[in-house]
Motif scaffolding. Structure first.
Motif, PDB file in Angstrom:
ATOM      1  N   LEU A 366     -19.327  30.494   4.359  1.00  0.00           N
ATOM      2  CA  LEU A 366     -19.003  31.819   4.551  1.00  0.00           C
ATOM      3  C   LEU A 366     -18.247  32.315   3.823  1.00  0.00           C
ATOM      4  O   LEU A 366     -18.366  33.040   2.827  1.00  0.00           O
ATOM      5  CB  LEU A 366     -19.916  32.409   5.898  1.00  0.00           C
ATOM      6  CG  LEU A 366     -21.134  32.975   6.097  1.00  0.00           C
ATOM      7  CD1 LEU A 366     -21.481  32.968   8.088  1.00  0.00           C
ATOM      8  CD2 LEU A 366     -21.981  33.949   5.256  1.00  0.00           C
ATOM      9  N   ARG A 367     -17.503  31.288   4.417  1.00  0.00           N
ATOM     10  CA  ARG A 367     -16.190  31.601   3.917  1.00  0.00           C
ATOM     11  C   ARG A 367     -15.695  31.153   2.410  1.00  0.00           C
ATOM     12  O   ARG A 367     -15.282  31.439   1.022  1.00  0.00           O
ATOM     13  CB  ARG A 367     -14.407  30.622   5.178  1.00  0.00           C
ATOM     14  CG  ARG A 367     -13.932  30.741   4.357  1.00  0.00           C
ATOM     15  CD  ARG A 367     -12.240  30.081   5.430  1.00  0.00           C
ATOM     16  NE  ARG A 367     -12.610  30.900   6.378  1.00  0.00           N
ATOM     17  CZ  ARG A 367     -13.335  29.914   7.835  1.00  0.00           C
ATOM     18  NH1 ARG A 367     -14.004  29.050   7.456  1.00  0.00           N
ATOM     19  NH2 ARG A 367     -13.062  30.649   8.974  1.00  0.00           N
ATOM     20  N   ALA A 368     -16.576  30.563   1.973  1.00  0.00           N
ATOM     21  CA  ALA A 368     -16.421  30.155   0.145  1.00  0.00           C
ATOM     22  C   ALA A 368     -16.886  30.871  -0.729  1.00  0.00           C
ATOM     23  O   ALA A 368     -17.035  31.325  -1.395  1.00  0.00           O
ATOM     24  CB  ALA A 368     -17.144  28.474   0.241  1.00  0.00           C
ATOM     25  N   GLU A 369     -18.333  31.452   0.246  1.00  0.00           N
ATOM     26  CA  GLU A 369     -18.808  32.706  -0.826  1.00  0.00           C
ATOM     27  C   GLU A 369     -18.177  33.855  -0.898  1.00  0.00           C
ATOM     28  O   GLU A 369     -18.184  34.581  -1.719  1.00  0.00           O
ATOM     29  CB  GLU A 369     -20.507  32.879   0.076  1.00  0.00           C
ATOM     30  CG  GLU A 369     -20.589  34.096  -0.359  1.00  0.00           C
ATOM     31  CD  GLU A 369     -21.696  34.522   0.326  1.00  0.00           C
ATOM     32  OE1 GLU A 369     -23.391  34.244  -0.163  1.00  0.00           O
ATOM     33  OE2 GLU A 369     -21.986  35.122   1.150  1.00  0.00           O
ATOM     34  N   ILE A 370     -17.617  34.151   0.465  1.00  0.00           N
ATOM     35  CA  ILE A 370     -16.273  35.256   0.108  1.00  0.00           C
ATOM     36  C   ILE A 370     -15.145  35.180  -0.465  1.00  0.00           C
ATOM     37  O   ILE A 370     -14.780  35.842  -1.858  1.00  0.00           O
ATOM     38  CB  ILE A 370     -15.843  35.443   1.455  1.00  0.00           C
ATOM     39  CG1 ILE A 370     -16.343  35.534   2.314  1.00  0.00           C
ATOM     40  CG2 ILE A 370     -14.196  36.184   1.298  1.00  0.00           C
ATOM     41  CD1 ILE A 370     -16.155  36.082   3.576  1.00  0.00           C
ATOM     42  N   ARG A 371     -14.578  34.084  -0.358  1.00  0.00           N
ATOM     43  CA  ARG A 371     -13.718  33.261  -1.445  1.00  0.00           C
ATOM     44  C   ARG A 371     -14.331  33.211  -2.925  1.00  0.00           C
ATOM     45  O   ARG A 371     -13.131  34.055  -4.154  1.00  0.00           O
ATOM     46  CB  ARG A 371     -12.630  32.237  -1.496  1.00  0.00           C
ATOM     47  CG  ARG A 371     -12.306  32.304  -0.106  1.00  0.00           C
ATOM     48  CD  ARG A 371     -11.780  30.622   0.363  1.00  0.00           C
ATOM     49  NE  ARG A 371     -10.838  30.956   1.918  1.00  0.00           N
ATOM     50  CZ  ARG A 371     -10.457  29.992   1.730  1.00  0.00           C
ATOM     51  NH1 ARG A 371     -11.433  28.604   1.522  1.00  0.00           N
ATOM     52  NH2 ARG A 371      -9.732  30.074   3.211  1.00  0.00           N
ATOM     53  N   ALA A 372     -14.876  33.178  -3.294  1.00  0.00           N
ATOM     54  CA  ALA A 372     -15.953  33.024  -4.425  1.00  0.00           C
ATOM     55  C   ALA A 372     -16.094  34.429  -5.238  1.00  0.00           C
ATOM     56  O   ALA A 372     -15.741  34.890  -6.508  1.00  0.00           O
ATOM     57  CB  ALA A 372     -17.131  32.151  -4.394  1.00  0.00           C
ATOM     58  N   ALA A 373     -16.541  35.425  -3.480  1.00  0.00           N
ATOM     59  CA  ALA A 373     -17.097  36.985  -5.181  1.00  0.00           C
ATOM     60  C   ALA A 373     -15.501  37.809  -4.806  1.00  0.00           C
ATOM     61  O   ALA A 373     -15.570  37.895  -6.055  1.00  0.00           O
ATOM     62  CB  ALA A 373     -17.447  37.746  -3.679  1.00  0.00           C
ATOM     63  N   GLU A 374     -14.611  37.205  -4.268  1.00  0.00           N
ATOM     64  CA  GLU A 374     -13.103  37.982  -4.432  1.00  0.00           C
ATOM     65  C   GLU A 374     -12.614  37.632  -5.621  1.00  0.00           C
ATOM     66  O   GLU A 374     -11.645  38.315  -5.942  1.00  0.00           O
ATOM     67  CB  GLU A 374     -12.000  38.175  -3.100  1.00  0.00           C
ATOM     68  CG  GLU A 374     -12.834  38.625  -1.522  1.00  0.00           C
ATOM     69  CD  GLU A 374     -11.792  38.002  -0.920  1.00  0.00           C
ATOM     70  OE1 GLU A 374     -11.143  38.730  -0.238  1.00  0.00           O
ATOM     71  OE2 GLU A 374     -11.160  37.311  -0.780  1.00  0.00           O
ATOM     72  N   ALA A 375     -12.484  35.939  -5.570  1.00  0.00           N
ATOM     73  CA  ALA A 375     -11.864  35.191  -6.757  1.00  0.00           C
ATOM     74  C   ALA A 375     -12.772  36.241  -8.157  1.00  0.00           C
ATOM     75  O   ALA A 375     -12.394  35.317  -9.501  1.00  0.00           O
ATOM     76  CB  ALA A 375     -11.914  34.427  -7.553  1.00  0.00           C
ATOM     77  N   GLY A 376     -13.494  36.552  -8.547  1.00  0.00           N
ATOM     78  CA  GLY A 376     -14.901  37.189  -9.666  1.00  0.00           C
ATOM     79  C   GLY A 376     -14.119  38.138 -10.176  1.00  0.00           C
ATOM     80  O   GLY A 376     -14.603  38.884 -10.801  1.00  0.00           O
ATOM     81  N   GLY A 377     -13.071  39.420  -9.002  1.00  0.00           N
ATOM     82  CA  GLY A 377     -12.040  40.047  -9.728  1.00  0.00           C
ATOM     83  C   GLY A 377     -12.453  41.293  -9.566  1.00  0.00           C
ATOM     84  O   GLY A 377     -12.294  42.275  -9.897  1.00  0.00           O
ATOM     85  N   GLY A 378     -13.790  41.630  -9.137  1.00  0.00           N
ATOM     86  CA  GLY A 378     -14.433  42.736  -8.423  1.00  0.00           C
ATOM     87  C   GLY A 378     -13.228  43.625  -7.461  1.00  0.00           C
ATOM     88  O   GLY A 378     -13.146  43.175  -6.458  1.00  0.00           O
TER      89      GLY A 378
END
Length: 527
Positions: A366-378
């Motif tokens: 879950l933490r990895a998913e959160i970081r990936a979503a935030e890294a997407g720049g949205g």
């Protein structure tokens, strides 16, 4: 609004004209004082034509007089024959009688000030597909002695056109994607503040960890977040020392939750006759909750009258300013949101944190998913949440194992055949969510906490029923889901969560499913 009315003189004191859209205490509007008090303790009311005139007698009680088509509204202890508030009488608006233009959303509310015990207010129990609607029904109907509300209490399910029309209007602000998008920043702010408060507590202890029973903190978080989204005002419950008004409000919510369950099993007439302490506490708690709603209505209306630039300021403000629902209906439904969205959100969050603490690989994913979503720049919160399917699945997995309400109930409108059994129309049918969620015939390895099971498309269809389904799904579903997702996003971004015991939690059902003993959780800040 707020213009000074005529004086009756004598023992009746000063009469102030009121447009019928406020209900609560005195407030200064545009230089004029408007006195409004519920008829229970202070303030008599006099109906003139189709507008409202409230009289402050300077005493604890007084009389009410109706003339022509006047209706005496707003006395919570009055008989419903005086407080039902016929909503169709809104053509001659109070603003017209007071010499104001009528091009305002408040004109459409007419004088339907109402009370939480009015018939339309009681219909709040008809808008929710969860057990929590019964809380409102306890407080709204049990004080009332009229036949119509007694029938509502006994038969709380309705499918009439009025219900459907109200539900469609509410859905626009609390269920639709556009409505949800508007209140997400409010929830996000409170979730960020919770994470910051946890950091401050760690700093005060001088240790880089915090071990605690988080139940009470989650209760405060959910009340703060939902109140901010609903009323557009912060309570300050995450502060180290909340003010007296906030303490009084949270105390009222806690008392309401504590006293609801035992009162559900006692005949209303007996409770009123005995005037038991439990009943008095319950009614006093609801009065405090409704007074908070009244105060917020006054604040919203004052901002409108002063003509200040308006931005989105919560769900209630949108409903009031759109003026498509009568005021008492808005008031009753928003108050039910407040009462029904605290422990029903806090307890699933507690269960989720416990399961993540004893399943580190799931927490890491879950933490990895959160970081990936935030890294997407949205930057759009709705887009960020949309990029977190595993986090959403984790909430479904929690509610599979620990459903807030252990059943979903329906009454078929026509005869149906279920598994070769003919079920007549009107028969109570229940889906046992707790048993289904732990059945190996429905969920492989049901004892495991595996959020990924919900990412299987068709295999997971129509198995997540914790919020109900169809037209009567829980109206607070989107608010609760967003609140929980944003909370977990900020907690998992800032902390790792651990637990000393990985044994299964014992559960008890006390109106909702809850831990028999809340788990101790340890939070460590992430580098």
């Amino acid at each position: 609004m707020g213009r000074r009315g005529s004086e009756l003189g004598g023992s009746m004191g000063t009469v102030w004209a009121l447009c019928g859209v406020l209900c609560g205490r005195g407030v200064d509007l545009l230089g004029g004082t408007v006195w409004v008090r519920h008829g229970a303790r202070c303030g008599c009311n006099v109906g003139h034509g189709v507008c409202m005139v409230w009289v402050h007698c300077g005493a604890r009680r007084g009389c009410c007089v109706g003339r022509e088509h006047g209706h005496a509204m707003g006395a919570p202890r009055a008989h419903h024959g005086h407080t039902s508030g016929h909503h169709e009488h809104t053509t001659d608006t109070p603003r017209t009688h007071h010499g104001h233009d009528t091009d305002t959303p408040w004109a459409h509310h007419g004088y339907t000030t109402g009370t939480p015990r009015a018939h339309r207010g009681c219909s709040v129990a008809l808008l929710r597909d969860t057990p929590w609607a019964q809380r409102a029904r306890v407080a709204l109907c049990w004080r009332c002695r009229c036949r119509q509300c007694a029938e509502l209490a006994a038969h709380p399910v309705s499918n009439g056109e009025e219900w459907r029309a109200d539900r469609v209007l509410l859905n626009k602000e609390v269920i639709s994607p556009e409505g949800t998008r508007k209140f997400l920043p409010f929830l996000d702010t409170v979730a960020r503040d919770f994470a910051a408060a946890m950091h401050r507590r760690m700093e005060r202890t001088g240790r880089r960890l915090l071990t605690l029973d988080l139940h009470r903190d989650l209760f405060r978080f959910t009340l703060e977040a939902s109140s901010y989204a609903l009323y557009g005002e912060r309570l300050g419950l995450l502060e180290e020392a909340p003010d007296a008004e906030a303490q009084r409000f949270i105390g009222a919510v806690e008392t309401m939750l504590r006293t609801t369950l035992p009162l559900l099993f006692v005949p209303p007439g007996l409770v009123r006759c005995l005037n038991h302490r439990l009943w008095r506490e319950h009614v006093a708690a609801w009065d405090t909750i409704f007074q908070h709603a009244d105060k917020c209505i006054q604040s919203i209306y004052q901002e409108f009258c002063l003509g200040r630039p308006r931005s989105y300021s919560g769900i209630m403000a949108e409903l009031l300013l759109q003026a498509e629902l009568p005021l008492d209906s808005v008031r009753a439904n928003i108050t039910e949101f407040t009462a029904g969205g605290v422990d029903t959100t806090a307890i699933p969050l507690l269960f989720t944190l416990f399961e993540l603490a004893r399943n580190p690989p799931v927490q890491a994913a879950l933490r990895a998913e959160i970081r990936a979503a935030e890294a997407g720049g949205g930057q759009e919160l709705q887009a960020v949440l949309g990029a977190l399917p595993l986090l959403r699945a984790a909430l479904k997995e929690t509610l599979r194992l620990y459903p807030v309400g252990i059943t979903v109930q329906r009454y078929p409108t026509r005869d149906v055949v279920l598994h070769n059994y003919r079920v007549p129309a009107g028969t109570l049918c229940q889906v046992s969510l707790y048993a289904m969620g732990r059945s190996p015939a429905v969920f492989p390895h049901p004892e495991r906490y595996e959020p990924a099971r919900w990412l299987g498309g068709e295999r997971a269809a129509f198995k997540a029923l914790a919020f109900g389904f169809g037209a009567r799904q829980c109206i607070g579903r989107r608010l609760a889901e967003a609140e929980m997702m944003l909370f977990l996003l900020h907690v998992l971004r800032n902390f790792s969560v651990e637990t000393a015991s990985t044994e299964d939690l014992g559960t008890v059902f006390g109106f909702i499913l809850m831990p028999e003993k809340p788990p101790l959780l340890t939070f460590r800040p992430l580098e």
